[in-house]
Design a protein around this motif. Sequence first.
Motif, short mmCIF file in Angstrom:
data_model
loop_
_atom_site.label_atom_id
_atom_site.label_comp_id
_atom_site.label_asym_id
_atom_site.label_seq_id
_atom_site.Cartn_x
_atom_site.Cartn_y
_atom_site.Cartn_z
N ALA A 1 0.85 -1.19 0.00
CA ALA A 1 0.00 0.00 0.00
C ALA A 1 0.88 1.24 0.00
CB ALA A 1 -0.93 0.02 1.22
N ALA A 2 0.35 2.34 -0.54
CA ALA A 2 1.04 3.62 -0.48
C ALA A 2 0.99 4.15 0.95
CB ALA A 2 0.41 4.62 -1.43
N LEU A 3 2.07 4.73 1.41
CA LEU A 3 2.12 5.22 2.78
C LEU A 3 1.12 6.34 3.00
CD1 LEU A 3 3.59 5.01 5.52
CD2 LEU A 3 5.17 6.76 4.70
N SER A 4 0.90 7.19 1.99
CA SER A 4 -0.03 8.30 2.11
C SER A 4 -0.56 8.65 0.73
CB SER A 4 0.66 9.52 2.73
OG SER A 4 -0.19 10.65 2.72
N GLY A 5 -1.77 9.23 0.72
CA GLY A 5 -2.36 9.67 -0.52
C GLY A 5 -2.44 11.18 -0.66
N ASP A 6 -1.85 11.91 0.28
CA ASP A 6 -1.90 13.37 0.23
C ASP A 6 -1.08 13.91 -0.93
OD1 ASP A 6 -3.38 13.08 2.47
OD2 ASP A 6 -1.97 14.03 3.85
N ASP A 7 -1.54 15.01 -1.50
CA ASP A 7 -0.79 15.67 -2.56
C ASP A 7 0.46 16.31 -1.98
OD1 ASP A 7 -2.68 14.97 -4.45
OD2 ASP A 7 -3.84 16.81 -4.15
N PRO A 8 1.62 16.12 -2.62
CA PRO A 8 2.85 16.72 -2.09
C PRO A 8 2.91 18.22 -2.35
CG PRO A 8 3.31 15.55 -4.12
CD PRO A 8 1.87 15.28 -3.79
N LEU A 9 3.77 18.89 -1.61
CA LEU A 9 4.09 20.29 -1.85
C LEU A 9 4.97 20.40 -3.10
CD1 LEU A 9 5.00 21.20 1.83
CD2 LEU A 9 2.91 21.88 0.64
N PRO A 10 5.14 21.61 -3.66
CA PRO A 10 6.07 21.77 -4.78
C PRO A 10 7.50 21.46 -4.34
CG PRO A 10 4.60 23.66 -4.61
CD PRO A 10 4.40 22.86 -3.37
N PRO A 11 8.37 21.11 -5.29
CA PRO A 11 9.77 20.87 -4.95
C PRO A 11 10.44 22.11 -4.35
CG PRO A 11 9.27 20.05 -7.15
CD PRO A 11 8.09 20.86 -6.71
N LEU A 12 11.50 21.87 -3.60
CA LEU A 12 12.26 22.98 -3.02
C LEU A 12 13.01 23.72 -4.13
CD1 LEU A 12 13.84 21.56 0.26
CD2 LEU A 12 11.73 22.87 -0.02
N GLY A 13 13.06 25.03 -4.01
CA GLY A 13 13.82 25.83 -4.97
C GLY A 13 12.98 26.85 -5.69
N PRO A 14 12.06 26.43 -6.56
CA PRO A 14 11.34 27.44 -7.37
C PRO A 14 10.33 28.25 -6.58
CG PRO A 14 11.30 25.26 -8.41
CD PRO A 14 11.78 25.07 -7.02
#
Length: 352
Positions: A217-230
């Motif tokens: 199973a996937a550990l979580s289904g939450d949408d991730p934040l944008p990558p660091l940097g931009p």
Amino acid sequence: MTRIKAWPLRGSGLSVTAAWPLTRQSGGRARSVGGALAVAMSTGLLLYVRRALLRELRQARKVAGAAQSVVLRPLPPRIAGLEIAAARLSAECGATVGGDLYEVIATEHGVRIVMGDVRGHGLAALATVAAVLGSFREAVHDEPELSGVLRRLDRSLARHLRERARAEHPSAGPAPDTPVAEEFVTLLLLEIHHDGDVRGLNCGHPWPYLLEPGRLAALSGDDPLPPLGPFPLPADLPPTDCGRLAPGQALFLYTDGAEDARDGRGRFFPLPALLGEAVRARPPHPRALLRNVFTGLLRHTGGRLRDDVALLVLRNDRLPRAAVAEPPDRDACGSAARARPLPRNPRPTRHS
């Protein structure tokens, strides 16, 4: 009369120059002898230059490998009751420097894990990896909250990119308007408490898989934040509650090179199917799991990866609370106190 001729050595910036005498009496024989001599000299010099370049290449790879091992140091097999296995595979043949990163550190706040992928390859990517990992190794001990660790990493990355921009474009002045163009890092932070509770913060990275015998199973289904940097981090950074890692369960962390690998017909690598088959009837063993995934990747792509791949497996080997024996009571001196059985026929104590 003397004839002089120069032959450039392709790719070396050097040339071979030969001179030999030509007499009217010798004619074609002198020219053939001189030509043979020139060919022999150029061949010897080419072999010498080739050996020198190979020595320099081997030395450069050795230095790059040493730098990579210092930055991305090998992980111990066990940390705080977690069995660990990690490895990376480079997309370029003979390459030792990449942009994948991972680290596992036991702290008073729990075991903290980072997994990330820097855009690009080579020494520039390695420098960014060093900046992120250096900040992580300090912040995990100082910051009580996982959000504080992520903000420290974000500030460290921004500072590193500004310094790189100044070094690459010194004419831009002390504070260039934009740092290195299109530079970013996908990052996953996890925190595993002693009771198995898992919390995470995800910046554009794939969520791990939770493995146990017969279940994937996937550990979580939450949408991730944008990558660091931009983009800047939001003001509120609540960690995601990822449930509990029970004894016998494992987490499989990876970079997107594992999911995006394609075969000759353009089909993606079936990572979930392979993981599900690996844990169908037996508990996941970290080292065996890594070996199976890497073997499947190389077979699927025909040994031609397009991107670097890093894998990290953590299995909870802690004993359940019910299986842990309670320690014996100790007296004031620190020795184990043992209760004596009561006598069946007590008698009064006599004093003389």
